[in-house]
Design a protein around this motif. Structure first.
Motif, PDB file in Angstrom:
ATOM      1  N   GLU A  12      52.731  -0.111  66.500  1.00  0.00           N
ATOM      2  CA  GLU A  12      51.807   0.758  65.766  1.00  0.00           C
ATOM      3  C   GLU A  12      50.376   0.249  65.900  1.00  0.00           C
ATOM      4  O   GLU A  12      49.449   1.031  66.140  1.00  0.00           O
ATOM      5  CB  GLU A  12      52.171   0.807  64.278  1.00  0.00           C
ATOM      6  CG  GLU A  12      53.306   1.701  63.931  1.00  0.00           C
ATOM      7  CD  GLU A  12      53.541   1.736  62.432  1.00  0.00           C
ATOM      8  OE1 GLU A  12      53.253   2.776  61.821  1.00  0.00           O
ATOM      9  OE2 GLU A  12      54.003   0.718  61.875  1.00  0.00           O
ATOM     10  N   SER A  15      49.086   0.745  69.547  1.00  0.00           N
ATOM     11  CA  SER A  15      48.883   2.141  69.933  1.00  0.00           C
ATOM     12  C   SER A  15      47.925   2.873  69.005  1.00  0.00           C
ATOM     13  O   SER A  15      47.595   4.031  69.261  1.00  0.00           O
ATOM     14  CB  SER A  15      50.226   2.875  69.951  1.00  0.00           C
ATOM     15  OG  SER A  15      50.767   2.913  68.641  1.00  0.00           O
ATOM     16  N   HIS A  16      47.490   2.205  67.950  1.00  0.00           N
ATOM     17  CA  HIS A  16      46.595   2.830  66.964  1.00  0.00           C
ATOM     18  C   HIS A  16      47.222   4.086  66.375  1.00  0.00           C
ATOM     19  O   HIS A  16      46.541   5.081  66.124  1.00  0.00           O
ATOM     20  CB  HIS A  16      45.226   3.151  67.564  1.00  0.00           C
ATOM     21  CG  HIS A  16      44.482   1.953  68.019  1.00  0.00           C
ATOM     22  ND1 HIS A  16      43.868   1.095  67.150  1.00  0.00           N
ATOM     23  CD2 HIS A  16      44.259   1.454  69.257  1.00  0.00           C
ATOM     24  CE1 HIS A  16      43.286   0.118  67.824  1.00  0.00           C
ATOM     25  NE2 HIS A  16      43.529   0.310  69.109  1.00  0.00           N
ATOM     26  N   LEU A  17      48.545   4.040  66.182  1.00  0.00           N
ATOM     27  CA  LEU A  17      49.269   5.138  65.564  1.00  0.00           C
ATOM     28  C   LEU A  17      49.832   4.677  64.234  1.00  0.00           C
ATOM     29  O   LEU A  17      50.158   3.508  64.050  1.00  0.00           O
ATOM     30  CB  LEU A  17      50.431   5.600  66.454  1.00  0.00           C
ATOM     31  CG  LEU A  17      50.064   6.216  67.789  1.00  0.00           C
ATOM     32  CD1 LEU A  17      51.318   6.485  68.601  1.00  0.00           C
ATOM     33  CD2 LEU A  17      49.284   7.500  67.593  1.00  0.00           C
ATOM     34  N   LYS A  18      49.955   5.602  63.298  1.00  0.00           N
ATOM     35  CA  LYS A  18      50.570   5.307  62.009  1.00  0.00           C
ATOM     36  C   LYS A  18      51.845   6.131  61.918  1.00  0.00           C
ATOM     37  O   LYS A  18      51.809   7.357  61.963  1.00  0.00           O
ATOM     38  CB  LYS A  18      49.609   5.657  60.871  1.00  0.00           C
ATOM     39  CG  LYS A  18      50.196   5.463  59.500  1.00  0.00           C
ATOM     40  CD  LYS A  18      50.478   3.995  59.237  1.00  0.00           C
ATOM     41  CE  LYS A  18      51.032   3.836  57.817  1.00  0.00           C
ATOM     42  NZ  LYS A  18      51.975   2.757  57.726  1.00  0.00           N
ATOM     43  N   ILE A  19      52.972   5.452  61.834  1.00  0.00           N
ATOM     44  CA  ILE A  19      54.259   6.113  61.720  1.00  0.00           C
ATOM     45  C   ILE A  19      54.626   6.176  60.245  1.00  0.00           C
ATOM     46  O   ILE A  19      54.609   5.161  59.546  1.00  0.00           O
ATOM     47  CB  ILE A  19      55.340   5.376  62.527  1.00  0.00           C
ATOM     48  CG1 ILE A  19      54.951   5.347  64.010  1.00  0.00           C
ATOM     49  CG2 ILE A  19      56.699   6.026  62.342  1.00  0.00           C
ATOM     50  CD1 ILE A  19      55.840   4.489  64.869  1.00  0.00           C
TER      51      ILE A  19
END
Length: 96
Positions: A12, A15-19
């Motif tokens: 996370e 990838s600079h993503l928030k799951i």
């Protein structure tokens, strides 16, 4: 490699993503499935293959390059323009 919550948190961050917390278990299961599938590729014997191996004999097939009989594409496109002159679109000025 097994995917767990620690690895997922690192992914996370990278990838600079928030799951969403409610989806984390599903994502862990999907990523583990992907890794299992990719791990199956390790069973293939590729020692005898050349680095430039290709399944196409003779390279990529090319289509015949034939010119158009009549080239009215520009006229067709410009016929739908609100304003056109001498094969150019006429647009409002944006720089003074």
């Amino acid at each position: 490699m097994q995917i767990d919550h620690t690895v997922l948190e690192k992914l996370e961050k990278l990838s600079h993503l928030k799951i969403d917390d409610s989806k984390k278990e599903e994502v862990i299961e999907q990523l583990s499935g992907i890794l299992t599938y990719v791990d199956n590729l390790n069973e293939l014997d590729t020692e005898a293959l050349d680095a430039s191996f290709s399944t196409l004999e003779g390279g990529t097939p090319l289509r015949a390059d034939t010119p158009r009989e009549t080239d009215d594409i520009a006229k067709d496109i410009l016929s739908h323009a609100p304003q056109a002159n001498d094969d150019f679109f006429i647009v409002p000025a944006i720089i003074e």
